[in-house]
Design a protein around this motif. Structure first.
Motif, PDB file in Angstrom:
ATOM      1  N   LEU A   4       1.010  -1.317   0.056  1.00 42.15           N
ATOM      2  CA  LEU A   4      -0.146   0.041  -0.103  1.00 42.15           C
ATOM      3  C   LEU A   4       0.802   1.438   0.081  1.00 42.15           C
ATOM      4  CD1 LEU A   4      -2.844  -0.852   2.373  1.00 42.15           C
ATOM      5  CD2 LEU A   4      -3.111  -0.363   0.048  1.00 42.15           C
ATOM      6  N   GLN A   5       2.097   1.404   0.693  1.00 46.20           N
ATOM      7  CA  GLN A   5       2.897   2.646   0.800  1.00 46.20           C
ATOM      8  C   GLN A   5       3.373   2.588  -0.589  1.00 46.20           C
ATOM      9  OE1 GLN A   5       6.219   2.236   3.529  1.00 46.20           O
ATOM     10  NE2 GLN A   5       6.222   4.453   3.811  1.00 46.20           N
ATOM     11  N   ASP A   6       4.070   1.670  -1.290  1.00 45.72           N
ATOM     12  CA  ASP A   6       4.402   1.769  -2.653  1.00 45.72           C
ATOM     13  C   ASP A   6       3.397   2.185  -3.507  1.00 45.72           C
ATOM     14  OD1 ASP A   6       6.734   0.612  -1.286  1.00 45.72           O
ATOM     15  OD2 ASP A   6       6.325  -1.463  -2.300  1.00 45.72           O
TER      16      ASP A   6
ATOM     17  N   GLY B 239       2.167   6.074  -1.880  1.00 47.75           N
ATOM     18  CA  GLY B 239       2.957   7.168  -1.502  1.00 47.75           C
ATOM     19  C   GLY B 239       2.724   7.442  -0.081  1.00 47.75           C
ATOM     20  N   LEU B 240       1.669   7.187   0.443  1.00 50.77           N
ATOM     21  CA  LEU B 240       1.360   7.578   1.717  1.00 50.77           C
ATOM     22  C   LEU B 240       2.414   7.093   2.664  1.00 50.77           C
ATOM     23  CD1 LEU B 240      -2.425   7.092   1.878  1.00 50.77           C
ATOM     24  CD2 LEU B 240      -1.066   9.442   1.692  1.00 50.77           C
ATOM     25  N   SER B 241       2.551   7.472   4.010  1.00 54.22           N
ATOM     26  CA  SER B 241       3.249   7.104   4.921  1.00 54.22           C
ATOM     27  C   SER B 241       2.611   5.788   5.792  1.00 54.22           C
ATOM     28  CB  SER B 241       3.687   8.091   6.204  1.00 54.22           C
ATOM     29  OG  SER B 241       2.539   8.487   6.764  1.00 54.22           O
ATOM     30  N   LYS B 242       3.341   4.919   6.190  1.00 52.83           N
ATOM     31  CA  LYS B 242       2.733   3.902   7.047  1.00 52.83           C
ATOM     32  C   LYS B 242       1.858   4.342   8.066  1.00 52.83           C
ATOM     33  CE  LYS B 242       6.425   0.442   5.894  1.00 52.83           C
ATOM     34  NZ  LYS B 242       7.510  -0.293   6.239  1.00 52.83           N
ATOM     35  N   THR B 243       2.253   5.382   8.616  1.00 50.67           N
ATOM     36  CA  THR B 243       1.514   6.031   9.873  1.00 50.67           C
ATOM     37  C   THR B 243       0.037   6.460   9.124  1.00 50.67           C
ATOM     38  OG1 THR B 243       3.256   6.695  10.925  1.00 50.67           O
ATOM     39  CG2 THR B 243       1.030   7.767  11.455  1.00 50.67           C
ATOM     40  N   ASP B 244       0.222   6.971   8.192  1.00 54.30           N
ATOM     41  CA  ASP B 244      -1.190   7.633   7.578  1.00 54.30           C
ATOM     42  C   ASP B 244      -1.936   6.180   7.133  1.00 54.30           C
ATOM     43  OD1 ASP B 244      -0.568  10.188   7.761  1.00 54.30           O
ATOM     44  OD2 ASP B 244       0.258  10.381   5.557  1.00 54.30           O
ATOM     45  N   LEU B 245      -1.368   5.516   6.467  1.00 56.61           N
ATOM     46  CA  LEU B 245      -2.016   4.009   6.198  1.00 56.61           C
ATOM     47  C   LEU B 245      -2.850   3.356   7.282  1.00 56.61           C
ATOM     48  CD1 LEU B 245       0.186   2.881   3.286  1.00 56.61           C
ATOM     49  CD2 LEU B 245      -1.946   3.611   2.979  1.00 56.61           C
ATOM     50  N   VAL B 246      -2.109   3.341   8.337  1.00 50.54           N
ATOM     51  CA  VAL B 246      -2.458   2.540   9.622  1.00 50.54           C
ATOM     52  C   VAL B 246      -3.789   3.500  10.200  1.00 50.54           C
ATOM     53  CG1 VAL B 246      -1.961   1.713  11.885  1.00 50.54           C
ATOM     54  CG2 VAL B 246      -0.598   1.402   9.991  1.00 50.54           C
TER      55      VAL B 246
END
Length: 80
Positions: A32-34, A37-44
């Motif tokens: 998802l990050q790849d 382009g969102l950060s892992k923090t944003d995705l979580v």
């Protein structure tokens, strides 16, 4: 870990958490990050908020549906 005083982002405080991800979830998070382009923090953060919304809707007796427009099919999604 409890929130630390002074940690904030635009509009609010930050509660820092440590989570252990199973290998598949860690791989999915990286994909998802790849892709986004969102950060892992944003995705979580988005994942937790989305799950809260879906869980609330299901508890209120609503269905979660996925619509395949090309095949003109609708499926009910069940979360266990």
């Amino acid at each position: 870990m409890p929130a630390r005083a002074g940690n904030s982002v635009a509009g609010g405080d930050v509660a820092r958490q440590t989570v252990a991800l199973i290998p598949q979830a860690a791989e999915d998070l990286q994909h998802l990050q790849d892709r986004t382009g969102l950060s892992k923090t944003d995705l979580v953060n988005r994942a937790v908020s989305l799950y809260e919304f879906i869980n609330t809707q299901l508890k209120e007796g609503r269905d979660l549906l996925i619509r395949d427009n090309e095949a003109e099919e609708t499926q009910v999604i069940r979360l266990m």
